[in-house]
Scaffold this motif. Sequence first.
Motif, PDB file in Angstrom:
ATOM      1  N   GLY A 143       0.827  -1.203   0.000  1.00 32.44           N
ATOM      2  CA  GLY A 143       0.000   0.000   0.000  1.00 32.44           C
ATOM      3  C   GLY A 143       0.857   1.248   0.000  1.00 32.44           C
ATOM      4  O   GLY A 143       2.063   1.202  -0.228  1.00 32.44           O
ATOM      5  N   VAL A 144       0.215   2.372   0.274  1.00 35.10           N
ATOM      6  CA  VAL A 144       0.874   3.673   0.237  1.00 35.10           C
ATOM      7  C   VAL A 144       1.168   4.131   1.662  1.00 35.10           C
ATOM      8  O   VAL A 144       0.276   4.111   2.513  1.00 35.10           O
ATOM      9  N   PRO A 145       2.413   4.533   1.947  1.00 29.20           N
ATOM     10  CA  PRO A 145       2.751   4.988   3.300  1.00 29.20           C
ATOM     11  C   PRO A 145       1.872   6.149   3.775  1.00 29.20           C
ATOM     12  O   PRO A 145       1.474   7.003   2.978  1.00 29.20           O
ATOM     13  N   ASN A 146       1.570   6.148   5.068  1.00 24.31           N
ATOM     14  CA  ASN A 146       0.856   7.238   5.737  1.00 24.31           C
ATOM     15  C   ASN A 146      -0.491   7.554   5.090  1.00 24.31           C
ATOM     16  O   ASN A 146      -0.870   8.711   4.974  1.00 24.31           O
ATOM     17  N   SER A 147      -1.197   6.510   4.683  1.00 26.53           N
ATOM     18  CA  SER A 147      -2.500   6.665   4.037  1.00 26.53           C
ATOM     19  C   SER A 147      -3.443   5.596   4.571  1.00 26.53           C
ATOM     20  O   SER A 147      -3.000   4.530   4.996  1.00 26.53           O
ATOM     21  N   ASN A 149      -5.339   3.913   2.701  1.00 24.08           N
ATOM     22  CA  ASN A 149      -5.358   2.867   1.675  1.00 24.08           C
ATOM     23  C   ASN A 149      -6.754   2.269   1.523  1.00 24.08           C
ATOM     24  O   ASN A 149      -6.917   1.067   1.352  1.00 24.08           O
ATOM     25  N   SER A 159      -3.876  -3.964   3.224  1.00 26.62           N
ATOM     26  CA  SER A 159      -2.770  -3.031   3.035  1.00 26.62           C
ATOM     27  C   SER A 159      -1.965  -2.986   4.334  1.00 26.62           C
ATOM     28  O   SER A 159      -2.519  -2.700   5.404  1.00 26.62           O
ATOM     29  N   TRP A 161       0.399  -0.786   5.132  1.00 28.37           N
ATOM     30  CA  TRP A 161       0.385   0.605   5.586  1.00 28.37           C
ATOM     31  C   TRP A 161      -1.013   0.997   6.057  1.00 28.37           C
ATOM     32  O   TRP A 161      -1.159   1.768   7.002  1.00 28.37           O
TER      33      TRP A 161
END
Length: 190
Positions: A143-147, A149, A159, A161
């Motif tokens: 997944g996408v960091p600091n999100s 998701n 995810s 992240w």
Amino acid sequence: MGLVLSLPVHASAQTQTIYNTAYPSTIRVAIRSYNNPVGPILYVQTLGFEEYCEDVLPNEWMPSWDPQALQAGAIAIKMFAWYHTLHPVTENGLTYDVDNTTNFQEFKYLSGRPETDLALQETWNMVYVPTDGTIKELDYRMGVPNSDNSWFDGTYVMSQWGSQYWAGTAKLPFESILNMYYPGYALKFV
């Protein structure tokens, strides 16, 4: 007239569930050179199942993450590994359950950490399965960091992240995090 035998067209295998299949005691890990997903297999290492899980979780979830994210991850990596012990692979004459790379789960021998070991210990008698108890692979992606998701919600893919976001920012317990990604599954005790 000759003797005619009636044979079944095909025999169906018994579905492997938490009710008829115990945790594996060991797992076979194909060790690929340089942890390279396309590298040649150097050898197959047989490990205790719990030891394997301890040496995967800190490589798939960051040990500094919220304990609820680590517990969600602990259940995911355990179910992923259990599923694959029931579906071994043979490659170039070597039979294994998983390899040490991101083809399966990133495994590094003796890499367990206190935080991730604790998450595994706290969830060891728990599984996350469909209501019939079928042992399924709990798939996950970075997944996408600091999100949050949120595009992973309900996809049967967690995810990593996202688990940290929901545990750390939204303060969700690990079971709620799992419910978000794997609808229709339930936490059971073994």
